[in-house]
Structure formats: C-alpha cells, structure tokens
Design a protein around this motif. Sequence first.
Motif, mmCIF file in Angstrom:
data_model
loop_
_atom_site.group_PDB
_atom_site.id
_atom_site.type_symbol
_atom_site.label_atom_id
_atom_site.label_comp_id
_atom_site.label_asym_id
_atom_site.label_seq_id
_atom_site.Cartn_x
_atom_site.Cartn_y
_atom_site.Cartn_z
ATOM 1 N N ASN A 120 48.635 63.308 67.930
ATOM 2 C CA ASN A 120 47.513 62.375 67.714
ATOM 3 C C ASN A 120 47.881 60.996 67.969
ATOM 4 O O ASN A 120 47.602 60.040 67.907
ATOM 5 N N LEU A 121 48.778 60.948 68.889
ATOM 6 C CA LEU A 121 49.189 59.171 68.946
ATOM 7 C C LEU A 121 48.518 59.059 70.652
ATOM 8 O O LEU A 121 48.084 60.238 71.185
ATOM 9 N N ALA A 165 43.307 65.337 75.258
ATOM 10 C CA ALA A 165 44.518 66.387 76.095
ATOM 11 C C ALA A 165 44.540 65.989 76.852
ATOM 12 O O ALA A 165 45.055 64.441 76.618
ATOM 13 N N PHE A 166 46.708 66.899 77.545
ATOM 14 C CA PHE A 166 47.502 65.436 78.497
ATOM 15 C C PHE A 166 46.701 66.035 79.341
ATOM 16 O O PHE A 166 46.006 67.324 80.265
ATOM 17 N N GLY A 188 46.528 71.008 76.174
ATOM 18 C CA GLY A 188 46.073 70.217 74.038
ATOM 19 C C GLY A 188 47.633 69.511 73.573
ATOM 20 O O GLY A 188 47.642 69.382 72.986
ATOM 21 N N ALA A 189 49.044 70.345 74.917
ATOM 22 C CA ALA A 189 50.085 70.381 73.676
ATOM 23 C C ALA A 189 50.802 70.225 75.020
ATOM 24 O O ALA A 189 50.990 71.066 75.677
ATOM 25 N N VAL A 204 51.986 67.366 70.751
ATOM 26 C CA VAL A 204 50.335 67.731 70.128
ATOM 27 C C VAL A 204 49.697 66.804 71.037
ATOM 28 O O VAL A 204 49.432 65.450 70.563
ATOM 29 N N ALA A 205 48.205 66.556 71.259
ATOM 30 C CA ALA A 205 47.795 65.153 72.094
ATOM 31 C C ALA A 205 46.587 64.820 70.268
ATOM 32 O O ALA A 205 46.137 63.849 70.170
ATOM 33 N N SER A 206 45.816 66.095 70.108
ATOM 34 C CA SER A 206 45.135 66.441 69.218
ATOM 35 C C SER A 206 45.612 66.561 67.811
ATOM 36 O O SER A 206 47.174 66.714 67.784
ATOM 37 N N GLY A 207 44.866 65.978 66.734
ATOM 38 C CA GLY A 207 45.225 65.822 65.538
ATOM 39 C C GLY A 207 44.300 67.075 64.530
ATOM 40 O O GLY A 207 44.635 66.616 63.194
#
Length: 384
Positions: A120-121, A165-166, A188-189, A204-207
């Motif tokens: 979550n950054l 996502a990245f 997503g990661a 991990v893109a989302s928390g």
Amino acid sequence: MTARIASLTPKKLLKSWAAWGTLLVVCSLILTYIIWPSNHVSELDPENPHPPGAKALAVVLARHGISIQIAHNESQLKELVEKPGKKTLFFTGNSYYYGNGHSHIIPHLVKQVDRLVYANLDTPALESNGLNLDVVPVGGAVAAKAACPHTVFGKAKKTSPNDWAFSPDTALKIPYIPCLDDGYGLAGAVYRPASSGTPETIVVASGLIFQNSTIAEDDNAAAALSLLSAHPTLIWYVPSSAATITTVDEEKSLWPQWYPQALLLAEVGIVLFLLAKGRRFGRLAKEPLPVVVKATETTKSLGALYEKSGDRKRALGKLQAQTRTELEKLLSLPTGANNLVTIISNYSHLNEQEIHFVLYEETDLLKGATALKKLQQEVTDNVG
C-alpha cells in the motif's frame, strides 16, 4: 396582566432534580469520551478493528504462533530489527510519514531481516525506499501468476479486489518478477529474490488483501498469511506519532469490541436509577399536622412486628403489663400496687397463686392471652 418569572438561585438549583440529572448525564458523557477507544489509527494497523485496519489478520497470525512486534517510529524499528532471530519486516503504506524522513535508515536495517514485505505504498514512498516502481489505479480481481515462488503466496490462486497495481514498464524489469497478474500486463505485486545485502522482497501494490473488510474474500487470507508467516517473528512497521512498542497477542486481540457501548449503557442505567431513587432531588411532600393514627392501627402494626420477629414472650409480656395497668385503674389502685393480686382475688374464682401466674409467670402466648382476657372480664363484671 404580566407574567412573573421566578428567579433561579443557586439554592434552587441545588434542590432541583433536573439540575442534578443534567450534571450526571454530562459527567457520564465526558467519562465515556475519555475512555472511548480512539479511532485515530493508521490504515493496515494491526490494532485497528475498523474496516481499513488489519486486526483480523494480526489475530490469525498470533494464533499460528507468529510473534508480532509493532513499531511506530525509527528508533523502535531499529531496536526490533537488531534483535537476533529470523524475522519478516512488514512496511505498511503511509506516504506522509515515509516522505518525511522515516525511510533513510531502512537501507542498513533491511540487511538484518530475512524477508521484506511492502504494501500500500504510493510511487513517491516506493522511490524513497529505493524501489523503482510506478503505481497505477486498477479495479477488479487478479489471479496469482505461477512465476512467483511457491513460498510467496502459498496456495492462493486469486486475490480481490485490487485498487492499485504496478505498470508493466517497471514491473517487468530485472530483478523484479511480476505476481498477481490480471492478464493485461498489470502486476498486483512483484517479487525480488534475495541478493547480497538485501533480503527477498515482496511489494504488494494494494493493501486490500490485508484489510479487515476484504480479508475473507477469495484467497486474500491465504495470500496474506503466506506473505507474513515465513518466519517466527513479524515486525509490523506502522509509521505514526505513537511512542511505545506494542505486541499483538491473541488474548488482547480477542477483547470484545462492544465494551464501550456496554459501559455507556451501564452509565445511563446508573443515572436513571439515581434519578428514580433520588427522592430528595424534588420538593418535600407536605402533610398536615398533627397526624392522627388510630390505636387499633398501632396495635395491629405492633402485633405484626412481633409476629414477624417471632418474639412471643415479649408480646405476652406487653399484654400482661397492659392488663395489670387496666385492672389497677378499674380497682382504683396506684400504678405498681403491691397488693394487686390480693385485691383481684376478692373478685375472681382464682386463688392468689393462680392470679400471680397469669399476670406475671405465664409464657405461652395463646394460653396467656386467653387467661388474661377471662380474668379481666371476670373482675370487670364483679366490680360492676
């Protein structure tokens, strides 16, 4: 005609039940506000029971024997990282704190952990931690890609939903391995294998897969547990203004969340009870004096008290004393006359010994009351 407004004085306020009731309610509300658990906790905080928090995940990890250590600032993080033993370091997203000097010690600290997990950054926060990844918004569920090592997401096949996502431009660059691919090139990661000076790293893109509100969806729980339970100790870094290191354990996490509401309900109940029982809060009831109470009512009440207490001997003693007083008046004798028994014998068929027994020595309440009534009636009839 003008209406007269009654003046409100401190003395009247002290006697007013409404004033006391209002004071009690205000004090109860202040007390509740002071002890009510604070909601000012960070997103993905393991002590946050609300939807954006991650308390559910922390409880499950504790049940699986993972020791969770929470750090809120750099000094706490350094203290925990330098302890011996295998450990996972989990960074949760908070760009405000990461972007204000909370990441410059990370490079020399990450060498002392065995797994590093970011979640979550945003892009600036990732860059401040040396991660050249671009975060873009997405939506929907994404499936885990087999290219990730089995130990990263375990048996999880799909996580959802994912709001970030990245981008392919950064996620496909060496040394990153894209994970949780949605089939459109967005990851997503990403996974970065361990190398000299850096542990294995998962970003991990989302928390959302960690949050209380979505942890139970699809394979989110399996993915989160696999990510964070690789080693016995999990250091959970939640940048905030808190000043103490805390530990999450199962007993603390299982404390019921409804206790503030129960406490407030108890306070309201106490206030209502005090108002119901506080008769002195209102005006005193007025009753005309003197109060006339019938003699029969007093006698019956006294008899009821004797009967309730079971003191028959005392009740008979009162009857004997009352009978002696009435006989003295009937025979025009002074109170406590020594010759009462002798004079009564002149008006009764009983001898002096029997009269003395009835007036002074009888102990059976029923027999004594009957004998006293007969003796008094006999003397009254003969004197008349």
